[in-house]
Design a protein around this motif. Sequence first.
Motif, PDB file in Angstrom:
ATOM      1  N   HIS A  37      -3.872   3.991  -1.121  1.00 57.34           N
ATOM      2  CA  HIS A  37      -4.846   4.210  -0.058  1.00 57.34           C
ATOM      3  C   HIS A  37      -4.929   5.681   0.335  1.00 57.34           C
ATOM      4  O   HIS A  37      -3.911   6.376   0.449  1.00 57.34           O
ATOM      5  N   GLU A  56      -7.921   5.239  -2.546  1.00 54.14           N
ATOM      6  CA  GLU A  56      -9.049   4.376  -2.185  1.00 54.14           C
ATOM      7  C   GLU A  56      -9.241   4.375  -0.669  1.00 54.14           C
ATOM      8  O   GLU A  56      -8.273   4.243   0.096  1.00 54.14           O
ATOM      9  N   TYR A  57     -10.474   4.543  -0.244  1.00 52.81           N
ATOM     10  CA  TYR A  57     -10.743   4.461   1.190  1.00 52.81           C
ATOM     11  C   TYR A  57     -10.760   3.000   1.612  1.00 52.81           C
ATOM     12  O   TYR A  57     -11.471   2.192   1.046  1.00 52.81           O
ATOM     13  N   LYS A  58      -9.956   2.688   2.604  1.00 51.07           N
ATOM     14  CA  LYS A  58      -9.915   1.324   3.130  1.00 51.07           C
ATOM     15  C   LYS A  58     -10.471   1.350   4.546  1.00 51.07           C
ATOM     16  O   LYS A  58      -9.948   2.056   5.410  1.00 51.07           O
ATOM     17  N   GLU A  89      -1.702  -1.464   7.841  1.00 48.85           N
ATOM     18  CA  GLU A  89      -2.098  -1.901   6.495  1.00 48.85           C
ATOM     19  C   GLU A  89      -0.948  -2.470   5.669  1.00 48.85           C
ATOM     20  O   GLU A  89      -1.151  -2.883   4.524  1.00 48.85           O
ATOM     21  N   PRO A 144       0.798  -1.230   0.000  1.00 50.72           N
ATOM     22  CA  PRO A 144       0.000   0.000   0.000  1.00 50.72           C
ATOM     23  C   PRO A 144       0.829   1.278   0.000  1.00 50.72           C
ATOM     24  O   PRO A 144       1.858   1.363   0.683  1.00 50.72           O
TER      25      PRO A 144
END
Length: 526
Positions: free
Chosen positions: A453, A497-499, A436, A232
């Motif tokens: 992310h 991207e929202y995780k 993450e 990530p």
Amino acid sequence: MQSFKRTAPKAIFPWSMRTFLNTGTLAATSASTPVTSNSSTLVNNSTLGFLYSKQRFFSATSTEDSIDSNIPKLPILWDMADTAKKAGIGDLSKIAVIGVQHMLPTTGSLIDVMIDGLNINPKNMYFTGKFYSSCPGTEEYIKKRGVSLMRTKIPRKPAQYREQMLETVGDMWDLFQEKINNNGIDAIAIFDEGGYLLESMPKSVRYKYRCSVIEQTTFGLHSHAVGSQLFPLIDVAKSVAKKQLESPLIATAILQRVEEIVVELKLKQNTIFGVIGNGSIGSAITQHLLSHGFTVVIYDESDSAFHGIINRNCYRVDNIKKVIAGANVVFSCTGKDVTRNVDIFDIVNDPITLISCSSQDIEFQSFLTKMSRRVTLHFNENATHITCSSNSGHDIKILNNGFPINFDKTAKSDPPQDMQLTRALLLGGLIQGATEATKPVNDGYTLNKSAHHMLNPYIQQFVVNRWQHSQPEGRYSKELLDCFNNIAWIKKNSSGEYKDNPLLGAGFSDDLSIEQEQEKLPVPQF
């Protein structure tokens, strides 16, 4: 119009520009012309001439009284470390950190929190700075904390910064591999700035450990290595907190330097200023100059950059050449090489001063490259600007050797109450990256896809809601600051991207933000 009084500016920090503008000389002549002490073309104040020492690490040296080596305590960062601990992610003792950072006092504060607040072993921390910004007192402090601090290689010629940084970072990765094997490390957090660490990362490292990379610059997001990493990337650079709140801070620092430059260069009221790139920083410079009755010539490729500018001393032009040919002092604020298709040697018919207000040595890179081929430079250790001649014989001066004007290797370019925002967002990226981080494969043989992310919106909200109280009234609108109470708005306006991360959501969320998200309130537009 208000006239500009040429008196010492009332700056937030009482320092003088005399050492910035009036120390050292450096001859620059055509390659075929012998250098003499009477050469009419001078290259003054250049730091580019330091021959790179073979010593790999920064060694403590005596520092001037003006260099502030005191490391401030940043309460928001300690609050974040305590919050992470309560959420069950506060012990990062098995994580190694490798990074490129401006070595300024608040960077020392950040490293203090990593060591004392998150239990990262300083023996597992590897950093290098940037030669044009690093504060010697901070370098000494970080080294005394036990962190491996790589000595930054100095460009031998203008426009060689990238090459020297890649060499420095390559050496740091070599050292990392030599020392890290037996330290019980299971994950690596990469603090990147400009993509240098990601581009130089050894393949053996990326396959062995869980990794995450925290990128804090837009320039770094454009690196060719982004998108090919197998772990990530935490996008701090385009988080809405950084995009909306950091530019005014940089603009404030640059405006202080603008005031000093006007005084020190003894610029007259009939001086014509040019601004290339009229975004957040460029427009702040434009408005400041116009408010003091100066004439400003502006170029920006976007029509929206000129919204609200109505002034009889402001002129919009349709290309960069017209700015450079028509101004005495030019501020470039684009984050791009504005001289790529411009022959400055040919179009300059009056003395001109070029000033970078963005990142690294990018703004005038093509011109710096041409200049290094055209002249022979003899560098002075104490120098801070370069001057050469145009084809018509007029001086072309580049302040700070083409590097951002707001950096001068002292603590004054790092006001703690402002820079706490940047350091807190970086620490948030580290905490998020620790939860993450992944290895390249999860099932033993299939490579993971590259992940980009978003900086967790709850972390952004946590930081902004605490930091805003240290800011002067009126710097930001209430409408903007209120937007950070809405998690949906933060998500919508942040890149990546929202995780969903339950640990971060539970640890860093405010009750108000949860309620707003559950009720699906409309997302404000800003």
